[in-house]
Design a protein around this motif. Sequence first.
Motif, PDB file in Angstrom:
ATOM      1  N   ASN A  35     -33.044   0.418   5.806  1.00 24.18           N
ATOM      2  CA  ASN A  35     -34.364   0.693   5.239  1.00 24.18           C
ATOM      3  C   ASN A  35     -34.720   2.175   5.242  1.00 24.18           C
ATOM      4  O   ASN A  35     -35.656   2.579   4.568  1.00 24.18           O
ATOM      5  N   ASN A  36     -33.975   3.011   5.970  1.00 17.70           N
ATOM      6  CA  ASN A  36     -34.234   4.456   5.963  1.00 17.70           C
ATOM      7  C   ASN A  36     -33.370   5.195   4.943  1.00 17.70           C
ATOM      8  O   ASN A  36     -33.333   6.418   4.932  1.00 17.70           O
ATOM      9  N   GLY A  37     -32.642   4.461   4.109  1.00 17.61           N
ATOM     10  CA  GLY A  37     -31.816   5.060   3.069  1.00 17.61           C
ATOM     11  C   GLY A  37     -30.375   5.298   3.479  1.00 17.61           C
ATOM     12  O   GLY A  37     -29.552   5.675   2.646  1.00 17.61           O
ATOM     13  N   THR A  38     -30.035   5.106   4.747  1.00 21.53           N
ATOM     14  CA  THR A  38     -28.649   5.287   5.182  1.00 21.53           C
ATOM     15  C   THR A  38     -27.851   4.014   4.941  1.00 21.53           C
ATOM     16  O   THR A  38     -28.400   2.965   4.592  1.00 21.53           O
ATOM     17  N   VAL A  39     -26.557   4.125   5.149  1.00 22.45           N
ATOM     18  CA  VAL A  39     -25.652   2.992   4.990  1.00 22.45           C
ATOM     19  C   VAL A  39     -24.899   2.781   6.302  1.00 22.45           C
ATOM     20  O   VAL A  39     -24.417   3.740   6.900  1.00 22.45           O
ATOM     21  N   THR A  40     -24.837   1.539   6.737  1.00 27.82           N
ATOM     22  CA  THR A  40     -24.044   1.176   7.908  1.00 27.82           C
ATOM     23  C   THR A  40     -22.863   0.346   7.435  1.00 27.82           C
ATOM     24  O   THR A  40     -23.030  -0.543   6.595  1.00 27.82           O
ATOM     25  N   GLN A  41     -21.674   0.661   7.970  1.00 26.85           N
ATOM     26  CA  GLN A  41     -20.481  -0.093   7.594  1.00 26.85           C
ATOM     27  C   GLN A  41     -19.727  -0.522   8.847  1.00 26.85           C
ATOM     28  O   GLN A  41     -19.604   0.241   9.809  1.00 26.85           O
ATOM     29  N   PHE A  42     -19.222  -1.756   8.789  1.00 26.59           N
ATOM     30  CA  PHE A  42     -18.370  -2.291   9.830  1.00 26.59           C
ATOM     31  C   PHE A  42     -17.095  -2.828   9.188  1.00 26.59           C
ATOM     32  O   PHE A  42     -17.134  -3.389   8.094  1.00 26.59           O
ATOM     33  N   ARG A  43     -15.974  -2.641   9.886  1.00 26.41           N
ATOM     34  CA  ARG A  43     -14.697  -3.194   9.428  1.00 26.41           C
ATOM     35  C   ARG A  43     -14.223  -4.209  10.461  1.00 26.41           C
ATOM     36  O   ARG A  43     -14.103  -3.896  11.644  1.00 26.41           O
ATOM     37  N   TYR A  44     -13.977  -5.426  10.007  1.00 26.51           N
ATOM     38  CA  TYR A  44     -13.413  -6.482  10.842  1.00 26.51           C
ATOM     39  C   TYR A  44     -11.901  -6.435  10.652  1.00 26.51           C
ATOM     40  O   TYR A  44     -11.415  -6.500   9.520  1.00 26.51           O
ATOM     41  N   THR A  63     -11.890 -15.496  11.736  1.00 29.61           N
ATOM     42  CA  THR A  63     -11.725 -15.011  13.099  1.00 29.61           C
ATOM     43  C   THR A  63     -11.122 -13.621  12.985  1.00 29.61           C
ATOM     44  O   THR A  63     -10.140 -13.425  12.269  1.00 29.61           O
ATOM     45  N   ALA A  64     -11.734 -12.668  13.663  1.00 30.33           N
ATOM     46  CA  ALA A  64     -11.271 -11.279  13.643  1.00 30.33           C
ATOM     47  C   ALA A  64     -11.020 -10.809  15.071  1.00 30.33           C
ATOM     48  O   ALA A  64     -11.729 -11.217  15.997  1.00 30.33           O
ATOM     49  N   ALA A  65     -10.044  -9.935  15.234  1.00 33.90           N
ATOM     50  CA  ALA A  65      -9.738  -9.412  16.566  1.00 33.90           C
ATOM     51  C   ALA A  65     -10.849  -8.506  17.057  1.00 33.90           C
ATOM     52  O   ALA A  65     -11.183  -8.507  18.239  1.00 33.90           O
ATOM     53  N   LYS A  66     -11.424  -7.700  16.148  1.00 33.81           N
ATOM     54  CA  LYS A  66     -12.520  -6.803  16.547  1.00 33.81           C
ATOM     55  C   LYS A  66     -13.274  -6.312  15.330  1.00 33.81           C
ATOM     56  O   LYS A  66     -12.815  -6.440  14.194  1.00 33.81           O
TER      57      LYS A  66
END
Length: 143
Positions: A101-110, A135-138
Amino acid sequence: MPQQGYTIGRDVSVVVTLPNGTNLPLGKVTSFESKPDTTKTKVKGLDGVVDNLRFWEGWTGTIKTERRNADLDNYFAGLEAAYWAGQSEDYCTIQETIAENNGTVTQFRYERVIFDYDAGTYESDKTVSQTLSFTAAKRIKQA
Protein backbone atom coordinates in the motif's frame (compact mmCIF):
# COMPACT_ATOMS: atom_id res chain seq x y z
CA MET A 1 -3.84 -1.66 -5.89
CA PRO A 2 -4.36 -1.62 -2.11
CA GLN A 3 -7.53 0.00 -0.84
CA GLN A 4 -7.59 2.27 2.21
CA GLY A 5 -4.34 0.75 3.46
CA TYR A 6 -5.44 -2.88 3.10
CA THR A 7 -3.81 -5.50 0.93
CA ILE A 8 -6.43 -7.16 -1.26
CA GLY A 9 -6.20 -10.29 -3.39
CA ARG A 10 -5.51 -8.49 -6.64
CA ASP A 11 -2.31 -7.07 -5.09
CA VAL A 12 -0.68 -10.51 -5.36
CA SER A 13 0.59 -12.42 -8.37
CA VAL A 14 2.24 -15.84 -8.55
CA VAL A 15 4.42 -17.36 -11.23
CA VAL A 16 5.49 -21.02 -11.30
CA THR A 17 8.82 -21.63 -13.00
CA LEU A 18 9.54 -25.15 -14.19
CA PRO A 19 12.96 -26.82 -13.93
CA ASN A 20 13.69 -25.97 -17.60
CA GLY A 21 13.22 -22.23 -16.90
CA THR A 22 9.82 -21.83 -18.58
CA ASN A 23 6.70 -20.70 -16.73
CA LEU A 24 3.79 -23.06 -16.12
CA PRO A 25 0.56 -21.52 -17.48
CA LEU A 26 -1.83 -21.53 -14.54
CA GLY A 27 -5.08 -20.47 -16.16
CA LYS A 28 -7.16 -17.95 -14.21
CA VAL A 29 -5.64 -17.84 -10.70
CA THR A 30 -8.38 -17.20 -8.14
CA SER A 31 -6.56 -17.88 -4.87
CA PHE A 32 -3.07 -18.25 -3.39
CA GLU A 33 -2.40 -19.45 0.15
CA SER A 34 0.84 -20.29 1.93
CA LYS A 35 1.99 -21.04 5.45
CA PRO A 36 5.19 -22.20 7.13
CA ASP A 37 5.57 -25.73 8.40
CA THR A 38 7.19 -25.82 11.81
CA THR A 39 7.66 -28.25 14.64
CA LYS A 40 7.57 -26.86 18.16
CA THR A 41 9.25 -28.50 21.12
CA LYS A 42 9.14 -27.64 24.82
CA VAL A 43 12.21 -28.19 26.97
CA LYS A 44 11.48 -28.07 30.68
CA GLY A 45 14.49 -27.60 32.91
CA LEU A 46 14.80 -28.91 36.45
CA ASP A 47 14.25 -25.31 37.55
CA GLY A 48 10.73 -25.47 36.07
CA VAL A 49 11.47 -22.92 33.33
CA VAL A 50 10.16 -23.97 29.91
CA ASP A 51 12.09 -23.08 26.76
CA ASN A 52 10.07 -23.15 23.54
CA LEU A 53 11.93 -24.18 20.41
CA ARG A 54 10.76 -23.96 16.79
CA PHE A 55 12.22 -25.88 13.86
CA TRP A 56 11.49 -24.58 10.34
CA GLU A 57 10.50 -27.34 7.94
CA GLY A 58 9.48 -25.56 4.76
CA TRP A 59 6.23 -24.12 3.44
CA THR A 60 2.95 -25.51 2.14
CA GLY A 61 0.10 -23.90 0.28
CA THR A 62 -2.36 -23.92 -2.56
CA ILE A 63 -2.89 -22.17 -5.86
CA LYS A 64 -6.49 -22.32 -7.07
CA THR A 65 -7.29 -21.74 -10.73
CA GLU A 66 -10.16 -21.94 -13.15
CA ARG A 67 -9.41 -24.29 -16.05
CA ARG A 68 -9.02 -22.55 -19.39
CA ASN A 69 -7.07 -25.18 -21.33
CA ALA A 70 -5.18 -28.47 -20.93
CA ASP A 71 -1.84 -26.96 -19.81
CA LEU A 72 -2.00 -28.21 -16.20
CA ASP A 73 -3.41 -31.59 -17.21
CA ASN A 74 -0.61 -32.01 -19.76
CA TYR A 75 2.08 -30.99 -17.27
CA PHE A 76 0.94 -33.53 -14.69
CA ALA A 77 0.47 -36.22 -17.35
CA GLY A 78 4.12 -35.64 -18.25
CA LEU A 79 5.20 -35.93 -14.60
CA GLU A 80 3.30 -39.19 -14.22
CA ALA A 81 4.75 -40.61 -17.44
CA ALA A 82 8.26 -39.66 -16.29
CA TYR A 83 7.65 -41.40 -12.95
CA TRP A 84 6.59 -44.64 -14.63
CA ALA A 85 9.60 -44.38 -16.95
CA GLY A 86 11.89 -44.30 -13.91
CA GLN A 87 12.88 -40.63 -14.26
CA SER A 88 13.31 -38.33 -11.29
CA GLU A 89 11.17 -35.25 -10.78
CA ASP A 90 13.01 -31.94 -10.68
CA TYR A 91 11.90 -29.08 -8.46
CA CYS A 92 9.97 -25.97 -9.48
CA THR A 93 10.01 -22.48 -7.96
CA ILE A 94 7.17 -20.08 -7.15
CA GLN A 95 7.62 -16.31 -7.31
CA GLU A 96 5.10 -14.36 -5.21
CA THR A 97 4.87 -10.61 -5.87
CA ILE A 98 2.85 -8.27 -3.65
CA ALA A 99 2.07 -4.61 -4.45
CA GLU A 100 2.23 -2.91 -1.03
CA ASN A 101 0.00 0.00 0.00
CA ASN A 102 3.01 2.36 0.22
CA GLY A 103 3.89 1.80 -3.45
CA THR A 104 6.72 -0.68 -2.86
CA VAL A 105 6.83 -4.27 -4.03
CA THR A 106 7.55 -7.30 -1.87
CA GLN A 107 8.70 -10.54 -3.49
CA PHE A 108 9.21 -14.02 -2.11
CA ARG A 109 10.65 -17.05 -3.89
CA TYR A 110 9.59 -20.54 -2.80
CA GLU A 111 12.35 -23.04 -3.58
CA ARG A 112 12.46 -26.80 -4.18
CA VAL A 113 8.72 -26.93 -4.85
CA ILE A 114 6.72 -30.04 -5.69
CA PHE A 115 3.01 -30.04 -6.47
CA ASP A 116 -0.03 -32.21 -5.96
CA TYR A 117 -2.91 -31.69 -8.36
CA ASP A 118 -6.69 -31.72 -8.10
CA ALA A 119 -7.84 -31.65 -11.72
CA GLY A 120 -11.33 -30.47 -10.79
CA THR A 121 -14.94 -31.50 -11.10
CA TYR A 122 -16.82 -31.19 -14.38
CA GLU A 123 -20.46 -30.13 -14.00
CA SER A 124 -22.96 -28.65 -16.39
CA ASP A 125 -22.97 -24.84 -16.53
CA LYS A 126 -20.07 -24.47 -14.07
CA THR A 127 -16.43 -23.64 -14.47
CA VAL A 128 -13.85 -26.27 -13.55
CA SER A 129 -11.85 -25.27 -10.49
CA GLN A 130 -8.42 -26.84 -10.18
CA THR A 131 -6.05 -26.79 -7.21
CA LEU A 132 -2.28 -27.06 -7.04
CA SER A 133 -1.15 -27.95 -3.53
CA PHE A 134 2.54 -27.35 -2.97
CA THR A 135 5.35 -28.14 -0.59
CA ALA A 136 8.47 -25.98 -0.66
CA ALA A 137 11.77 -26.40 1.17
CA LYS A 138 11.93 -22.69 2.03
CA ARG A 139 10.73 -19.18 1.20
CA ILE A 140 13.31 -16.49 0.54
CA LYS A 141 12.61 -12.75 0.54
CA GLN A 142 13.75 -11.25 -2.79
CA ALA A 143 12.66 -7.62 -2.51
